[in-house]
Design a protein around this motif. Sequence first.
Motif, PDB file in Angstrom:
ATOM      1  N   GLN A  13      82.398 -13.160 -22.334  1.00 33.66           N
ATOM      2  CA  GLN A  13      83.772 -13.241 -21.843  1.00 33.66           C
ATOM      3  C   GLN A  13      83.977 -14.483 -20.985  1.00 33.66           C
ATOM      4  O   GLN A  13      85.027 -15.126 -21.039  1.00 33.66           O
ATOM      5  CB  GLN A  13      84.145 -11.972 -21.077  1.00 33.66           C
ATOM      6  CG  GLN A  13      85.601 -11.928 -20.669  1.00 33.66           C
ATOM      7  CD  GLN A  13      86.549 -12.103 -21.860  1.00 33.66           C
ATOM      8  OE1 GLN A  13      86.316 -11.532 -22.930  1.00 33.66           O
ATOM      9  NE2 GLN A  13      87.581 -12.916 -21.685  1.00 33.66           N
ATOM     10  N   PRO A  34      89.928  -7.814 -24.110  1.00 31.28           N
ATOM     11  CA  PRO A  34      89.206  -6.876 -23.228  1.00 31.28           C
ATOM     12  C   PRO A  34      90.116  -5.792 -22.645  1.00 31.28           C
ATOM     13  O   PRO A  34      89.700  -4.626 -22.541  1.00 31.28           O
ATOM     14  CB  PRO A  34      88.648  -7.781 -22.118  1.00 31.28           C
ATOM     15  CG  PRO A  34      88.620  -9.148 -22.697  1.00 31.28           C
ATOM     16  CD  PRO A  34      89.744  -9.209 -23.669  1.00 31.28           C
ATOM     17  N   GLU A  78      90.923  -3.295 -25.528  1.00 23.21           N
ATOM     18  CA  GLU A  78      89.749  -2.497 -25.898  1.00 23.21           C
ATOM     19  C   GLU A  78      89.391  -1.498 -24.797  1.00 23.21           C
ATOM     20  O   GLU A  78      88.984  -0.367 -25.070  1.00 23.21           O
ATOM     21  CB  GLU A  78      88.558  -3.412 -26.223  1.00 23.21           C
ATOM     22  CG  GLU A  78      88.716  -4.150 -27.551  1.00 23.21           C
ATOM     23  CD  GLU A  78      89.111  -3.192 -28.679  1.00 23.21           C
ATOM     24  OE1 GLU A  78      88.412  -2.172 -28.868  1.00 23.21           O
ATOM     25  OE2 GLU A  78      90.136  -3.437 -29.350  1.00 23.21           O
ATOM     26  N   PRO A  96      89.946 -10.112 -17.272  1.00 23.56           N
ATOM     27  CA  PRO A  96      89.213 -10.028 -18.534  1.00 23.56           C
ATOM     28  C   PRO A  96      87.697  -9.869 -18.373  1.00 23.56           C
ATOM     29  O   PRO A  96      87.063  -9.151 -19.143  1.00 23.56           O
ATOM     30  CB  PRO A  96      89.537 -11.361 -19.219  1.00 23.56           C
ATOM     31  CG  PRO A  96      90.833 -11.795 -18.617  1.00 23.56           C
ATOM     32  CD  PRO A  96      90.816 -11.301 -17.205  1.00 23.56           C
ATOM     33  N   ALA A 114      85.878  -6.728 -19.882  1.00 18.77           N
ATOM     34  CA  ALA A 114      84.869  -6.898 -20.937  1.00 18.77           C
ATOM     35  C   ALA A 114      83.583  -6.161 -20.568  1.00 18.77           C
ATOM     36  O   ALA A 114      82.952  -5.516 -21.424  1.00 18.77           O
ATOM     37  CB  ALA A 114      84.592  -8.380 -21.171  1.00 18.77           C
TER      38      ALA A 114
END
Length: 423
Positions: free
Chosen positions: A67, A83, A86, A310, A314
């Motif tokens: 990331q 990220p 997800e 992020p 992640a």
Amino acid sequence: MVAYDRRHIWHPYASALGDAPLFPVVSAEGVRLRLADGRELVDGMASWWSAIHGYNHPALNAAARRQLDAMAHVMFGGLTHPPAVELARRLVELTPEPLQRVFLADSGSVSVEVALKMALQYQRARGQNGRTRMVTVRGGYHGDTFGAMAVCDPEGGMHSLWSGALPEHLFAPIPPAGFARPLVDADTAELADLLAKHGDEVAAVVLEPIVQGAGGMRFHSPAYLARVRELCDEHGVLLIADEIATGFGRTGAMFACDHAGISPDIMCVGKAMTGGYLTMAATLCTDEVAETISRAHGAFMHGPTYMANPLAAAVAVASIDLLTSGPWRDRVAALEAGLRTGLEPARALPQVADVRVLGGIGVIELRTPVDMARVQPAFVERGVWVRPFGKLVYVMPPYVMTADDLALVTAAMVDVVENVHTG
Ligand SMILES: *Cc1c(COP(=O)(O)O)cnc(C)c1O
């Protein structure tokens, strides 16, 4: 290093003038912390519930590096990124089905602020302007920011320091102790009375389901929690479950609410979400809460600078994947068995008021508060990291701890209580 630290840096709940023991850590691997002088400590605390997979984990390191090469951060207003999406997908799938909307916050305390604001905005959006108070139970801990502090235990949270500055909420008694305790009407009578008397002033009931953490390390029953859910429904009040400590398997269920088969309207998760790597938490809510707020007000009024960071997201995705693809239930069950066996000898000691274990949480409750100046170095001398507070000597080890390492931790707990904390 220690001299500069003492001169200039605040530590959690610490005096700026203190000379409390302070140990420099230079690296950590698996369940071990390495001190600057080369000593290694087996970590019973998982960095306050967070490092469930252990330190320096290859999968989490790889996720962070990947990331980092893509982007460390980008604002979340008007932008989104893989990220965040997800992570939200995993949280929605793992948590009870009614929770469909995810707010990514930058710490547990902030996620509690967000939850409280959601409850207030929801009630206002329904035209229930009088519903501005929270009901909670004594003995709770929900974080250190002002909104969260106001629903912490009034004594443990030192409300007297802040009197006049905190909103005054309504407190029901501490839930009756015992995970397996059968529910009787008297257990929830005062909570029911509070709701009956103040129902039209109340926005939400806020509590830590099954385990009260930093407020006293107490366990209550799924039946109690299920009854609280019913009472909320009877009184048109939202239920906010603070799963920041209990979430992601710690109590033996993925979320503590799962023990009772209930869903809150709003749920806070944090701590173990990033596997102990970066600060991030989340507030989930139902479509009903999110849509009611959004229809009436156009927006939910919160948006931190580092929202949905992020890098943290992640690592959280990697941590959740590691958890769900591994034998976490067996590991937590093994911790529970090891904690029960290892801590049992403490029960007979005159210094000890109670020994209790649930999932990966082991607690020795003493009759008197520990003297940290003596007790903390005694743990380090025994090669373990255990950080007591008040009368509580407790651990919540990384899930990956072996039986041998766990035995070392529990033996040190019993030894220190018996021979150093003379009471
Ligand atoms: C730790 C904790 C919080 C606060 O989280 P921070 O990330 O420290 O702000 C809130 N509620 C519970 C139950 C916690 O254990």
